[in-house]
Design a protein around this motif. Sequence first.
Motif, PDB file in Angstrom:
ATOM      1  N   GLU A 231      25.221  43.003  42.160  1.00  0.00           N
ATOM      2  CA  GLU A 231      26.648  42.046  41.128  1.00  0.00           C
ATOM      3  C   GLU A 231      27.621  42.570  40.418  1.00  0.00           C
ATOM      4  OE1 GLU A 231      26.880  37.444  43.078  1.00  0.00           O
ATOM      5  OE2 GLU A 231      25.380  38.212  41.733  1.00  0.00           O
ATOM      6  N   LYS A 234      29.209  46.161  41.295  1.00  0.00           N
ATOM      7  CA  LYS A 234      30.564  46.392  41.819  1.00  0.00           C
ATOM      8  C   LYS A 234      31.859  47.305  41.364  1.00  0.00           C
ATOM      9  CE  LYS A 234      32.542  42.888  45.237  1.00  0.00           C
ATOM     10  NZ  LYS A 234      33.530  43.505  45.662  1.00  0.00           N
ATOM     11  N   GLN A 237      31.056  50.519  42.880  1.00  0.00           N
ATOM     12  CA  GLN A 237      31.266  50.126  44.510  1.00  0.00           C
ATOM     13  C   GLN A 237      31.533  51.017  45.341  1.00  0.00           C
ATOM     14  OE1 GLN A 237      32.472  46.864  46.237  1.00  0.00           O
ATOM     15  NE2 GLN A 237      32.090  47.365  48.126  1.00  0.00           N
ATOM     16  N   PHE A 251      26.774  45.333  49.612  1.00  0.00           N
ATOM     17  CA  PHE A 251      28.489  45.360  48.644  1.00  0.00           C
ATOM     18  C   PHE A 251      29.346  44.563  50.074  1.00  0.00           C
ATOM     19  CE2 PHE A 251      27.504  48.658  46.116  1.00  0.00           C
ATOM     20  CZ  PHE A 251      27.963  47.846  44.841  1.00  0.00           C
ATOM     21  N   LEU A 254      28.832  40.368  49.479  1.00  0.00           N
ATOM     22  CA  LEU A 254      29.970  40.037  48.717  1.00  0.00           C
ATOM     23  C   LEU A 254      31.282  40.387  49.198  1.00  0.00           C
ATOM     24  CD1 LEU A 254      27.753  41.955  46.285  1.00  0.00           C
ATOM     25  CD2 LEU A 254      28.108  38.956  46.340  1.00  0.00           C
ATOM     26  N   ASN A 255      31.138  41.217  49.675  1.00  0.00           N
ATOM     27  CA  ASN A 255      32.914  41.514  50.521  1.00  0.00           C
ATOM     28  C   ASN A 255      33.757  40.240  51.608  1.00  0.00           C
ATOM     29  OD1 ASN A 255      32.705  43.596  48.361  1.00  0.00           O
ATOM     30  ND2 ASN A 255      33.077  44.868  49.476  1.00  0.00           N
TER      31      ASN A 255
END
Length: 309
Positions: A231, A234, A237, A251, A254-255
């Motif tokens: 996190e 990010k 990325q 990732f 998280l996306n």
Amino acid sequence: MGPSTENLKKNILIVLVGPTAVGKTELSIRLAQHLQTVIISADSRQFYREMNIGTAKPTPAEMQGVTHYFIDSHAITQEYNAGAYEQDVLALLDTLFEEHRCVILTGGSGLYVRAITDGMDEMPEVPAHIREELNQQKQVHGLAPLLQQLQQLDPVYYNQVDRANSQRVIRALEVSLATGQPYSAFRTKQPVDRPFKILKIGLTRERAELYHRIDTRVDHMLAAGLLQEVEQLKPYQGHNALQTVGYQEIFSYLNGEYDWEEAIRLLKRNSRRYAKRQLTWFTKNNDYTWFHPQAWDAILAYIEQELNG
């Protein structure tokens, strides 16, 4: 005939490689203590200070007082590649060999290991925007269109590359696009002659044993706060070092691409696949001598034979 130049080289670089979670860190530290020497990391993600949990970076306690180089040596905002690493490590070895008869180089990043053992081919500079654009394309459309493009621009390298390794695919494409020449044209593969002896040791385990260790390591990473680490990363990325196993899967979670259970399943599966690719890379280079990481006596006898030879 006099002695060969190889025999006149008094310093030895012990290169210790193997797949992720095989036990390189533990063995290299034990060896460094026994041989009273230092360790150079050849793990291209452990350079970065901000990447700790997902890279299985050894903690100061695990290092047990052994000096490690190229761990936490760079900020994630710095661009660093195998060519620069080659120059930096060779300069460092000049100094280290004044104090130590042998030095240990260990890690699982095949390209960075080869940069030291064989030398890097001269690669042209590539404008940063080309890499950023390719990474962006990969995030939006996946790797398939980039592979197609590579097949058109450089069929020779397309047939050699590990097509699951997005970093290698993007590297080849950026050079081909920046120069208008195929990436393979820059890869002469002429091994260089180093002013020290190189002793190559590979570590391996039974597949089931290795896979169990990988699954356990992933569980430990998650418990240690891998999600929180990713996190915080990010904003970076698109950075090359983060286009890798352990970061990409989180990732994607998280996306919103998949749920947490699927992220963990993919993380374990992709780590196993990565280990398999590492083994393929190092076994292709057939001058490694292979041991189980716990074969301490055999490994030590092998090293001491070289040191005394």
